[in-house]
Design a protein around this motif. Structure first.
Motif, PDB file in Angstrom:
ATOM      1  N   ARG A  41     -23.874  32.678 -41.428  1.00 45.85           N
ATOM      2  CA  ARG A  41     -24.169  31.195 -41.598  1.00 45.85           C
ATOM      3  C   ARG A  41     -23.041  30.463 -41.477  1.00 45.85           C
ATOM      4  NH1 ARG A  41     -28.785  29.650 -39.912  1.00 45.85           N
ATOM      5  NH2 ARG A  41     -29.820  31.233 -41.199  1.00 45.85           N
ATOM      6  N   ALA A  42     -23.301  29.448 -40.470  1.00 49.29           N
ATOM      7  CA  ALA A  42     -22.182  28.695 -40.347  1.00 49.29           C
ATOM      8  C   ALA A  42     -21.708  27.760 -41.646  1.00 49.29           C
ATOM      9  CB  ALA A  42     -22.525  27.498 -39.284  1.00 49.29           C
ATOM     10  N   PRO A  43     -20.448  27.303 -41.694  1.00 48.74           N
ATOM     11  CA  PRO A  43     -19.757  26.662 -42.795  1.00 48.74           C
ATOM     12  C   PRO A  43     -20.632  25.420 -43.375  1.00 48.74           C
ATOM     13  CG  PRO A  43     -18.050  27.116 -41.318  1.00 48.74           C
ATOM     14  CD  PRO A  43     -19.584  27.360 -40.550  1.00 48.74           C
ATOM     15  N   GLY A  44     -20.699  25.083 -44.527  1.00 50.11           N
ATOM     16  CA  GLY A  44     -21.560  24.046 -45.093  1.00 50.11           C
ATOM     17  C   GLY A  44     -21.220  22.780 -45.030  1.00 50.11           C
ATOM     18  N   GLU A  45     -20.074  22.337 -43.922  1.00 51.80           N
ATOM     19  CA  GLU A  45     -19.799  21.413 -43.665  1.00 51.80           C
ATOM     20  C   GLU A  45     -20.962  20.576 -42.911  1.00 51.80           C
ATOM     21  OE1 GLU A  45     -16.883  20.990 -40.740  1.00 51.80           O
ATOM     22  OE2 GLU A  45     -17.853  22.330 -39.388  1.00 51.80           O
ATOM     23  N   PRO A  61     -30.495  25.971 -36.777  1.00 49.38           N
ATOM     24  CA  PRO A  61     -30.169  27.178 -37.245  1.00 49.38           C
ATOM     25  C   PRO A  61     -28.739  27.513 -36.647  1.00 49.38           C
ATOM     26  CG  PRO A  61     -32.276  27.362 -37.193  1.00 49.38           C
ATOM     27  CD  PRO A  61     -31.968  26.173 -36.444  1.00 49.38           C
ATOM     28  N   THR A  62     -27.452  27.762 -37.063  1.00 54.10           N
ATOM     29  CA  THR A  62     -26.323  27.913 -36.575  1.00 54.10           C
ATOM     30  C   THR A  62     -25.660  29.287 -37.245  1.00 54.10           C
ATOM     31  OG1 THR A  62     -26.166  25.763 -35.938  1.00 54.10           O
ATOM     32  CG2 THR A  62     -24.286  26.999 -35.791  1.00 54.10           C
ATOM     33  N   HIS A  63     -24.789  30.227 -36.499  1.00 55.21           N
ATOM     34  CA  HIS A  63     -24.230  31.207 -36.890  1.00 55.21           C
ATOM     35  C   HIS A  63     -22.699  31.118 -36.919  1.00 55.21           C
ATOM     36  CE1 HIS A  63     -28.246  32.702 -37.219  1.00 55.21           C
ATOM     37  NE2 HIS A  63     -28.028  33.392 -38.352  1.00 55.21           N
ATOM     38  N   TRP A  64     -22.141  31.489 -37.768  1.00 55.05           N
ATOM     39  CA  TRP A  64     -20.466  31.249 -37.810  1.00 55.05           C
ATOM     40  C   TRP A  64     -19.924  32.488 -37.262  1.00 55.05           C
ATOM     41  CZ3 TRP A  64     -16.697  28.199 -37.395  1.00 55.05           C
ATOM     42  CH2 TRP A  64     -15.425  28.401 -37.917  1.00 55.05           C
ATOM     43  N   ILE A  65     -19.270  32.294 -35.963  1.00 57.20           N
ATOM     44  CA  ILE A  65     -18.620  33.478 -35.386  1.00 57.20           C
ATOM     45  C   ILE A  65     -17.230  32.789 -34.915  1.00 57.20           C
ATOM     46  CG2 ILE A  65     -18.794  35.169 -33.605  1.00 57.20           C
ATOM     47  CD1 ILE A  65     -21.558  34.263 -32.977  1.00 57.20           C
ATOM     48  N   PRO A  66     -16.226  32.831 -36.042  1.00 57.07           N
ATOM     49  CA  PRO A  66     -14.889  32.199 -36.034  1.00 57.07           C
ATOM     50  C   PRO A  66     -14.055  32.634 -34.595  1.00 57.07           C
ATOM     51  CG  PRO A  66     -14.918  33.793 -37.577  1.00 57.07           C
ATOM     52  CD  PRO A  66     -16.154  33.732 -37.344  1.00 57.07           C
ATOM     53  N   VAL A 109      -7.990  28.924 -25.792  1.00 55.15           N
ATOM     54  CA  VAL A 109      -9.320  28.196 -25.442  1.00 55.15           C
ATOM     55  C   VAL A 109     -10.420  28.339 -26.477  1.00 55.15           C
ATOM     56  CG1 VAL A 109     -10.316  30.054 -24.102  1.00 55.15           C
ATOM     57  CG2 VAL A 109     -10.892  27.891 -23.648  1.00 55.15           C
ATOM     58  N   SER A 110     -11.246  27.402 -26.474  1.00 50.45           N
ATOM     59  CA  SER A 110     -12.286  27.685 -27.546  1.00 50.45           C
ATOM     60  C   SER A 110     -13.347  26.397 -27.257  1.00 50.45           C
ATOM     61  CB  SER A 110     -12.055  27.662 -28.995  1.00 50.45           C
ATOM     62  OG  SER A 110     -10.997  26.253 -29.361  1.00 50.45           O
ATOM     63  N   ALA A 111     -14.468  26.296 -28.241  1.00 53.28           N
ATOM     64  CA  ALA A 111     -15.320  25.111 -28.159  1.00 53.28           C
ATOM     65  C   ALA A 111     -15.918  25.252 -29.504  1.00 53.28           C
ATOM     66  CB  ALA A 111     -16.517  25.596 -27.099  1.00 53.28           C
ATOM     67  N   HIS A 112     -16.571  24.294 -30.017  1.00 55.30           N
ATOM     68  CA  HIS A 112     -17.102  24.286 -31.136  1.00 55.30           C
ATOM     69  C   HIS A 112     -18.361  25.203 -31.446  1.00 55.30           C
ATOM     70  CE1 HIS A 112     -14.806  20.454 -31.271  1.00 55.30           C
ATOM     71  NE2 HIS A 112     -14.481  20.889 -32.512  1.00 55.30           N
ATOM     72  N   TYR A 113     -19.191  25.030 -30.445  1.00 56.47           N
ATOM     73  CA  TYR A 113     -20.466  25.731 -30.339  1.00 56.47           C
ATOM     74  C   TYR A 113     -20.716  26.145 -28.962  1.00 56.47           C
ATOM     75  CZ  TYR A 113     -21.531  22.743 -34.396  1.00 56.47           C
ATOM     76  OH  TYR A 113     -21.352  22.339 -35.667  1.00 56.47           O
ATOM     77  N   MET A 114     -21.615  27.351 -28.730  1.00 56.23           N
ATOM     78  CA  MET A 114     -22.014  28.067 -27.828  1.00 56.23           C
ATOM     79  C   MET A 114     -23.455  28.228 -27.945  1.00 56.23           C
ATOM     80  SD  MET A 114     -20.626  30.983 -25.413  1.00 56.23           S
ATOM     81  CE  MET A 114     -20.148  32.138 -26.544  1.00 56.23           C
ATOM     82  N   VAL A 115     -24.366  28.023 -26.912  1.00 51.89           N
ATOM     83  CA  VAL A 115     -25.578  28.086 -26.850  1.00 51.89           C
ATOM     84  C   VAL A 115     -26.190  29.191 -26.043  1.00 51.89           C
ATOM     85  CG1 VAL A 115     -28.134  27.057 -26.792  1.00 51.89           C
ATOM     86  CG2 VAL A 115     -25.895  25.804 -27.485  1.00 51.89           C
ATOM     87  N   ALA A 116     -26.903  30.232 -26.538  1.00 52.50           N
ATOM     88  CA  ALA A 116     -27.344  31.216 -25.476  1.00 52.50           C
ATOM     89  C   ALA A 116     -28.468  30.772 -25.002  1.00 52.50           C
ATOM     90  CB  ALA A 116     -27.815  32.661 -26.577  1.00 52.50           C
ATOM     91  N   ALA A 118     -31.410  32.749 -23.151  1.00 53.78           N
ATOM     92  CA  ALA A 118     -32.674  33.234 -23.449  1.00 53.78           C
ATOM     93  C   ALA A 118     -33.521  33.068 -24.747  1.00 53.78           C
ATOM     94  CB  ALA A 118     -32.720  34.888 -23.535  1.00 53.78           C
ATOM     95  N   ASP A 119     -32.782  32.478 -25.971  1.00 59.45           N
ATOM     96  CA  ASP A 119     -33.610  32.036 -27.065  1.00 59.45           C
ATOM     97  C   ASP A 119     -32.993  30.929 -27.623  1.00 59.45           C
ATOM     98  OD1 ASP A 119     -30.993  33.074 -27.945  1.00 59.45           O
ATOM     99  OD2 ASP A 119     -32.039  34.716 -29.175  1.00 59.45           O
ATOM    100  N   GLY A 120     -31.740  30.136 -27.121  1.00 63.72           N
ATOM    101  CA  GLY A 120     -31.520  29.124 -27.579  1.00 63.72           C
ATOM    102  C   GLY A 120     -30.394  29.359 -29.055  1.00 63.72           C
ATOM    103  N   TYR A 121     -30.146  30.662 -29.097  1.00 60.34           N
ATOM    104  CA  TYR A 121     -29.276  31.030 -30.379  1.00 60.34           C
ATOM    105  C   TYR A 121     -28.042  30.215 -30.053  1.00 60.34           C
ATOM    106  CZ  TYR A 121     -26.195  33.700 -33.010  1.00 60.34           C
ATOM    107  OH  TYR A 121     -25.095  34.432 -33.923  1.00 60.34           O
ATOM    108  N   ILE A 122     -27.316  29.696 -31.312  1.00 62.33           N
ATOM    109  CA  ILE A 122     -26.143  29.090 -31.522  1.00 62.33           C
ATOM    110  C   ILE A 122     -25.230  29.595 -32.375  1.00 62.33           C
ATOM    111  CG2 ILE A 122     -25.290  26.753 -31.960  1.00 62.33           C
ATOM    112  CD1 ILE A 122     -27.961  25.328 -32.012  1.00 62.33           C
ATOM    113  N   GLY A 123     -24.150  29.782 -31.673  1.00 64.36           N
ATOM    114  CA  GLY A 123     -22.848  30.432 -32.443  1.00 64.36           C
ATOM    115  C   GLY A 123     -21.930  29.056 -32.656  1.00 64.36           C
TER     116      GLY A 123
END
Length: 216
Positions: A41-45, A61-66, A109-116, A118-123
């Motif tokens: 689960r993504a950080p509590g911020e 819903p967002t999942h933390w994948i550092p 290189v990085s980004a804050h978030y990425m959206v999948a 097929a199902d809109g999953y957010i990392g």
């Protein structure tokens, strides 16, 4: 990638990973797959009060994948830098391949978030308080949240209903937190960043639909 670091372009870096682009179809990463890979689960911020008039907007819903700590700048935004923009990207890779790149310390290189697709999953790969290296412009990096979207600019089948809905909910919550106007002047394409050499999200991204969803 950054103005102060002479490296290849972001897209060239994304294309340079081993085996990138090998997956066929609408490749994605499910919550269970991400958790098995160490996502949590993504950080509590994101539960902190927002800064705008619609601060109650909830993050989806967002999942933390550092990302690798070599691929972003630790900061204390919005104290250190005001956050004024959301920058919309398309990966030109599958979600799993882009994830590997963000976690590779050599890629810068990085980004804050990425959206999948097929199902809109957010990392989430970088905390919002920190500066992700996504825009190719240091000033815009410091003042923006970068959201990647799985797919290719010339393959609109990747821009699914689930992706649009999930991403728009995320952008709405980001805008509420920082008081960012929900307009095209502040929710911008990577290609619109000054000095950009990229075309994403491209002409097939439905901006009218996206901004309407953000404001709904």
């Amino acid at each position: 990638m950054e103005a102060h670091t002479p490296t290849p372009s972001r897209r060239a870096l994304l294309r340079s990973g081993a085996g990138l682009g090998a997956a066929l179809g609408l490749a994605t990463i499910s919550a269970s797959t991400a958790q098995a890979a160490g996502a949590r689960r993504a950080p509590g911020e994101r539960s902190a009060p927002g800064a705008g008039t619609r601060a109650s907007a909830a993050y989806p819903p967002t999942h933390w994948i550092p990302a690798s700590t070599s691929n972003y700048t630790v900061s204390s935004r919005p104290t250190s830098y005001r956050v004024d923009f959301v920058v919309i990207h398309v990966t030109q890779e599958t979600f799993p391949d882009a994830r590997k790149i963000f976690q590779d310390p050599a890629k810068k290189v990085s980004a804050h978030y990425m959206v999948a697709s097929a199902d809109g999953y957010i990392g989430q790969f970088v905390r919002e308080k920190d500066v992700a290296w996504h825009a190719g412009n240091w000033d815009y990096n410091t003042r923006s949240i970068g959201i990647e979207h799985e797919g290719w600019v010339d393959k609109p089948e990747y821009f699914t209903d689930a992706m649009y809905a999930s991403s728009a909910a995320l952008t709405a919550a980001v805008c509420a937190r920082y008081g960012i106007p929900r307009t095209r002047e502040h929710i911008i394409a990577h290609s619109e960043v000054p000095g950009a050499t990229h075309t994403d999200p491209g002409r097939l991204w439905d901006w009218d639909r996206y901004i309407a969803l953000v404001n709904s």
